[in-house]
Design an enzyme around this catalytic site. Structure first.
Site, PDB file in Angstrom:
ATOM      1  N   GLY A  43       0.788  -1.239   0.000  1.00 57.38           N
ATOM      2  CA  GLY A  43       0.000   0.000   0.000  1.00 57.38           C
ATOM      3  C   GLY A  43       0.814   1.280   0.000  1.00 57.38           C
ATOM      4  CG  ASP A 100      -1.493   1.709   3.077  1.00 57.08           C
ATOM      5  OD1 ASP A 100      -1.275   1.415   4.266  1.00 57.08           O
ATOM      6  OD2 ASP A 100      -2.119   0.957   2.307  1.00 57.08           O
ATOM      7  CG  ASP A 103      -8.145   0.746   9.455  1.00 59.68           C
ATOM      8  OD1 ASP A 103      -8.957   1.667   9.520  1.00 59.68           O
ATOM      9  OD2 ASP A 103      -8.492  -0.438   9.302  1.00 59.68           O
ATOM     10  CE  LYS A 131     -10.186   4.320   6.595  1.00 53.62           C
ATOM     11  NZ  LYS A 131     -10.644   2.964   6.255  1.00 53.62           N
TER      12      LYS A 131
HETATM   13  P1  IMP Z   1      -4.139  -1.559  10.402  1.00 54.21           P
HETATM   14  O1  IMP Z   1      -5.579  -1.938  10.657  1.00 54.21           O
HETATM   15  O2  IMP Z   1      -3.827  -0.207  10.996  1.00 54.21           O
HETATM   16  O3  IMP Z   1      -3.225  -2.644  10.874  1.00 54.21           O
HETATM   17  O4  IMP Z   1      -3.986  -1.414   8.831  1.00 54.21           O
HETATM   18  C1  IMP Z   1      -3.709  -2.535   8.055  1.00 54.21           C
HETATM   19  C2  IMP Z   1      -3.722  -2.255   6.583  1.00 54.21           C
HETATM   20  O5  IMP Z   1      -5.066  -2.295   6.150  1.00 54.21           O
HETATM   21  C3  IMP Z   1      -3.217  -0.918   6.066  1.00 54.21           C
HETATM   22  O6  IMP Z   1      -1.821  -0.864   5.941  1.00 54.21           O
HETATM   23  C4  IMP Z   1      -3.867  -0.890   4.695  1.00 54.21           C
HETATM   24  O7  IMP Z   1      -3.092  -1.578   3.762  1.00 54.21           O
HETATM   25  C5  IMP Z   1      -5.174  -1.617   4.944  1.00 54.21           C
HETATM   26  N1  IMP Z   1      -6.297  -0.657   5.002  1.00 54.21           N
HETATM   27  C6  IMP Z   1      -6.885  -0.139   6.096  1.00 54.21           C
HETATM   28  N2  IMP Z   1      -7.888   0.716   5.743  1.00 54.21           N
HETATM   29  C7  IMP Z   1      -7.916   0.722   4.383  1.00 54.21           C
HETATM   30  C8  IMP Z   1      -8.716   1.425   3.393  1.00 54.21           C
HETATM   31  O8  IMP Z   1      -9.611   2.240   3.687  1.00 54.21           O
HETATM   32  N3  IMP Z   1      -8.439   1.148   2.096  1.00 54.21           N
HETATM   33  C9  IMP Z   1      -7.466   0.272   1.702  1.00 54.21           C
HETATM   34  N4  IMP Z   1      -6.681  -0.377   2.586  1.00 54.21           N
HETATM   35  C10 IMP Z   1      -6.905  -0.161   3.915  1.00 54.21           C
HETATM   36 MG    MG Z   2      -0.680  -1.385   3.959  1.00 51.69          MG
END
Ligand code: IMP
Ligand code: MG
Length: 189
Positions: A43, A100, A103, A131
């Site tokens: 990403g 990227d 989340d 986010k």
């Molecule tokens: P985490 O939940 O913070 O561990 O994020 C994990 C991964 O989920 C991120 O690095 C993104 O690749 C993917 N991700 C989270 N939200 C989105 C979104 O809205 N669109 C696309 N990929 C997302």
């Molecule tokens: Mg990612």
């Protein structure tokens, strides 16, 4: 591809302006250091490529890859490192960990810990998007491009089911695109 977009959330010009501001902050932080940039695949590929070209400081670039255990719509939440650069590429150095989007925070928390455990002198994080409303683990990014609401986004490196990374702007897709593909979006890298 463009027909699948319901709304453009950040235009190319807005992204460029955000990156310039971010690069200014990073340049102040890292001027004079021996910086190791480590980016999370896939990403962050577009973001990190644009970002490093705005940094007038010497740096190296490495990539790492993660996956999460479990399949389907509900992630187990456990983040597994599937590829990590050899410690000789960052041990004893200042590391900027780039992703990227922040989340739930699980990925960045896990990866930051792994880099620290392998001897990085200092690990700070930089994300294109944040986010905050989605966070489930306690982590804040040291640097970030834009804060966004809880909406699934694609483009500028971010994918839905592996597609749309090459859209040059950030967008939300039409509901029928998500609905047409089951299971529901499981974020992948
Ligand atoms: P985490 O939940 O913070 O561990 O994020 C994990 C991964 O989920 C991120 O690095 C993104 O690749 C993917 N991700 C989270 N939200 C989105 C979104 O809205 N669109 C696309 N990929 C997302
Ligand atoms: Mg990612």
């Amino acid at each position: 591809m463009e027909n699948d977009v319901s709304k453009v959330l950040l235009t190319e010009a807005e992204i460029r302006a955000g990156l310039k501001r971010l690069a200014g902050e990073l340049t102040v932080e890292y001027r004079g250091s021996d910086l190791a940039v480590v980016a999370v695949l896939h990403g962050s590929c577009v973001f990190v490529s644009d970002l490093i070209r705005l940094l007038p400081i010497p740096l190296t670039l490495e990539f790492l890859a993660c996956g999460s255990y479990g399949e389907g719509t509900v992630s187990s939440g456990e983040v597994r490192l599937t590829f990590i650069p050899g410690a000789e590429n960052f041990a004893g150095r200042r590391v900027l960990l780039v992703d990227d989007i922040l989340d739930t925070g699980r990925t960045l928390l896990r990866v930051r810990e792994a880099l620290r455990a392998r001897g990085a002198a200092d690990v700070k994080t930089c994300v294109f998007l944040d986010k905050p409303s989605r966070r489930v683990v306690p982590i804040r990014s040291d640097f970030r491009g834009f804060e966004i609401e809880d909406v699934f986004v694609v483009g500028y490196g971010l994918d839905f089911a592996g597609r749309y990374r090459n859209l040059p702007y950030l967008a939300a897709l039409k509901p029928e695109i998500y609905a047409a593909r089951q299971p529901a979006p499981e974020p992948r890298g």
